[in-house]
Design an enzyme around this catalytic site. Structure first.
Site, PDB file in Angstrom:
ATOM      1  N   CYS B  85      42.013  14.804   0.008  1.00 25.33           N
ATOM      2  CA  CYS B  85      42.904  16.004  -0.923  1.00 25.33           C
ATOM      3  C   CYS B  85      43.049  15.293  -2.397  1.00 25.33           C
ATOM      4  O   CYS B  85      43.354  16.103  -3.237  1.00 25.33           O
ATOM      5  CB  CYS B  85      44.241  16.321  -0.318  1.00 25.33           C
ATOM      6  SG  CYS B  85      43.556  16.914   1.490  1.00 25.33           S
ATOM      7  N   LYS B 334      50.921  25.409  -1.070  1.00 26.04           N
ATOM      8  CA  LYS B 334      51.187  26.349  -0.191  1.00 26.04           C
ATOM      9  C   LYS B 334      50.931  27.641  -0.359  1.00 26.04           C
ATOM     10  O   LYS B 334      50.351  28.338   0.637  1.00 26.04           O
ATOM     11  CB  LYS B 334      52.985  26.180   0.212  1.00 26.04           C
ATOM     12  CG  LYS B 334      53.590  27.370   1.163  1.00 26.04           C
ATOM     13  CD  LYS B 334      53.237  27.028   2.561  1.00 26.04           C
ATOM     14  CE  LYS B 334      53.644  28.301   3.263  1.00 26.04           C
ATOM     15  NZ  LYS B 334      52.584  29.307   3.459  1.00 26.04           N
ATOM     16  N   HIS B 338      44.908  25.499  -1.653  1.00 24.36           N
ATOM     17  CA  HIS B 338      44.378  24.160  -1.494  1.00 24.36           C
ATOM     18  C   HIS B 338      43.016  23.771  -1.192  1.00 24.36           C
ATOM     19  O   HIS B 338      42.407  23.288  -0.244  1.00 24.36           O
ATOM     20  CB  HIS B 338      45.433  23.194  -0.505  1.00 24.36           C
ATOM     21  CG  HIS B 338      45.396  21.757  -0.437  1.00 24.36           C
ATOM     22  ND1 HIS B 338      45.039  21.196  -1.517  1.00 24.36           N
ATOM     23  CD2 HIS B 338      45.327  21.175   0.585  1.00 24.36           C
ATOM     24  CE1 HIS B 338      44.986  19.739  -1.152  1.00 24.36           C
ATOM     25  NE2 HIS B 338      45.126  19.736   0.028  1.00 24.36           N
TER      26      HIS B 338
END
Ligand SMILES: [Zn+2]
Lengths: 136, 391
Positions: B85, B334, B338
């Site tokens: 990520c 959130k 993402h």
């Protein structure tokens, strides 16, 4: 330089409920699971030792989801255990109903055993995983 | 080393099931960034791309090369970055070094991901590849489990009753959803309540569905340039004041520090030191809230709150606009979404636009912001930190 304690050898021992690790001849620290060097001081002056397999639960989680192909394992409890010799390792808690595991298990003494994960197309070999039982 | 600036930005709406291919998504935002910089693709000397799972999502590896060609950056050096990520942030940091060194004057950095194309079971499997495959995955280790383990450890170590911690975690999600309502690029645009969070599906105790970011598709791109070039092309350059990056071993090997993430503290210290700044100098922050507990841990590691105290800060509004340090005014991972390879680039864009004063229209401008920091976490331990400034 040869790898002292390979995954293959670690795995083979764990499948007989023997947890292998490395002791550093320079600083005395234990490294488990194994690495090329001492996890504390990066020395390569290491020897293979049999760990006691005893420790205490430091944290846990009960999972209700699983990776593709592992859905039949739900629910299951993952724990991190601080071994008597110092290192932390990850495994499963198998002596309790996963649904009943709460913060109360933190600090409980455990003994290592093993279960086998059969593997999938990305990780073909059956791999041992530490499976812990609460002893007190 | 030369100063390096962001001179162009492009950001897609993050979503489920994008009808576009990854190359198409990335090409669109890249052209937006190039146009905003008053350049054409011919001016781009090299391309960096953050892309994590293209191989599984579309059967497409080496996307950076096809993407560069797709937008007319024919035959330039094109590199792909993979750090789970944190891939997008790694791609940006690396490009900053190439321009700072003087080797290139103008580079394009993009990030793209099409996570939802995999479906949840395969996405869950591939995300778990960013934990240790031999020593930790066999136990059923998954991404939510990382932060679930850390949440219980956090409650135990800082002696916070789990119920209290759960309310603090819910406050993170509630705030992010609120700001995402004002972000037209956000994936999820609906408010949630504490009850919504606490009644949602229990993913991995104590992490519930509404503590977790969604799987997302999306892309983001920036054009960066040397200060000299930037001053010719834009009246509002935003500079990289500091950059940092650090890595970690498997989660259990980080035992001495957990639930703190040592690599984050190293990466952010590198940034602060290079910038000659401290956490007190930051006017806003975009941090890696893949799970609500991750936001609490990150805010402490970046130096904004004492260890074990950031949950109270969220509950008290210290992380909102007007508070001590506005955090994730984009909606965060959130609610903004993402798309893992794009996330770091998206964070850079968010802070850049805040520092240019572009957010008035959306009603979420941090007034007078001069400096902002971004924090990105890959797997259980690649950390990238970057400080941007308009000064
Ligand atoms: Zn040693």
């Amino acid at each position: 330089m040869d790898y002292k304690l390979t995954f293959k050898d670690y795995d083979k021992a764990l499948k007989k409920d023997v947890l292998l690790g490395l002791r550093c001849n320079d600083c005395g620290a234990y490294t488990c699971p194994p690495m090329m060097v001492c996890g504390d001081c990066a020395s390569t002056n290491l020897e293979i030792v049999e760990m006691s397999g005893k420790g205490r639960i430091v944290t846990f989680t009960t999972c209700n989801i699983a990776a593709e192909g592992r859905e039949n394992e739900n629910p299951y409890t993952i724990v991190m255990v601080e071994l008597e010799e110092g290192p932390w390792i990850m495994g499963n808690l198998v002596s309790m109903d996963p649904k009943k595991v709460t913060m109360e298990v933190i600090g409980k003494a455990v003994q290592v055993g093993h279960r086998v994960y059969p593997g999938d197309k990305y990780s073909p070999q059956p791999m041992a995983r530490p499976a812990f039982c609460i002893t007190g | 080393m030369r100063r390096v600036a962001v001179i162009g930005t492009g950001h897609s709406k993050f979503c489920f099931n994008s009808p576009k291919t990854s190359v198409e998504m990335l090409s669109e935002v890249a052209m937006d960034a190039i146009q905003e910089a008053n350049l054409t693709p011919k001016d781009i000397q090299a391309v960096n791309v953050g892309n994590v799972l293209g191989d599984f999502e579309e059967g497409q590896g080496m996307i950076q090369s096809f993407f560069a060609n797709d937008i007319g950056c024919f035959n330039v050096a094109a590199s792909r970055f993979e750090g789970a990520c944190a891939s997008g942030s790694m791609a940006v940091r690396d490009a900053v070094m190439w321009v700072a060194s003087g080797y290139y004057d103008i580079m394009l950095v993009g990030g793209v991901e099409k996570c939802t194309a995999m479906g949840t079971p395969l996405a869950t499997r591939t995300f778990s590849m960013f934990g240790d495959a031999h020593y930790e995955f066999p136990a059923g280790f998954l991404f939510p489990a990382v932060f679930a383990l850390l949440a219980h450890l956090y409650a135990s170590k800082y002696r916070i009753p789990l119920e209290t911690l759960k309310e603090q975690m819910a406050a993170v999600s509630i705030q992010s959803h609120e700001y995402a309502m004002k972000n037209s690029n956000a994936q999820i645009q609906k408010p949630i309540t504490k009850e919504d969070v606490l009644k949602s599906f229990m993913v991995s105790t104590p992490i519930q569905l509404q503590d977790a970011c969604p799987f997302s598709d999306g892309a983001a791109a920036v054009v960066i340039a040397s200060e000299e070039v930037a001053k010719k092309l834009t009246t509002k350059p935003v500079y990289f004041a500091g950059i940092g990056q650090a890595s970690s071993g498997k989660l259990s090997s980080q035992s001495k520090y957990l639930p703190r993430i040592y690599a984050r503290e190293l990466a952010s210290q590198q940034s602060y030191q290079m910038a000659g700044m401290t956490p007190q100098d930051m006017d806003l922050c975009e941090l890696h809230d893949c799970f609500s507990i991750a936001a609490l841990i990150a805010a402490e590691g970046l130096g904004f709150f004492d260890f074990g105290k950031s949950g109270e800060a969220w509950l008290n509004g210290e992380t909102r606009i007007g508070g001590k340090i506005p955090i994730n005014i984009s909606g965060g991972l959130k609610a903004k979404g993402h798309p893992i390879g794009a996330t770091g680039v998206s964070q850079v864009i968010e802070v850049t636009r805040q520092l240019r004063g572009d957010m008035e229209e959306q009603g979420r401008q941090v007034e007078g912001a001069k400096n902002g920091i971004i924090d990105t976490l890959g797997g259980d331990g690649i950390l990238v930190s970057m400080i941007l400034t308009n000064q």
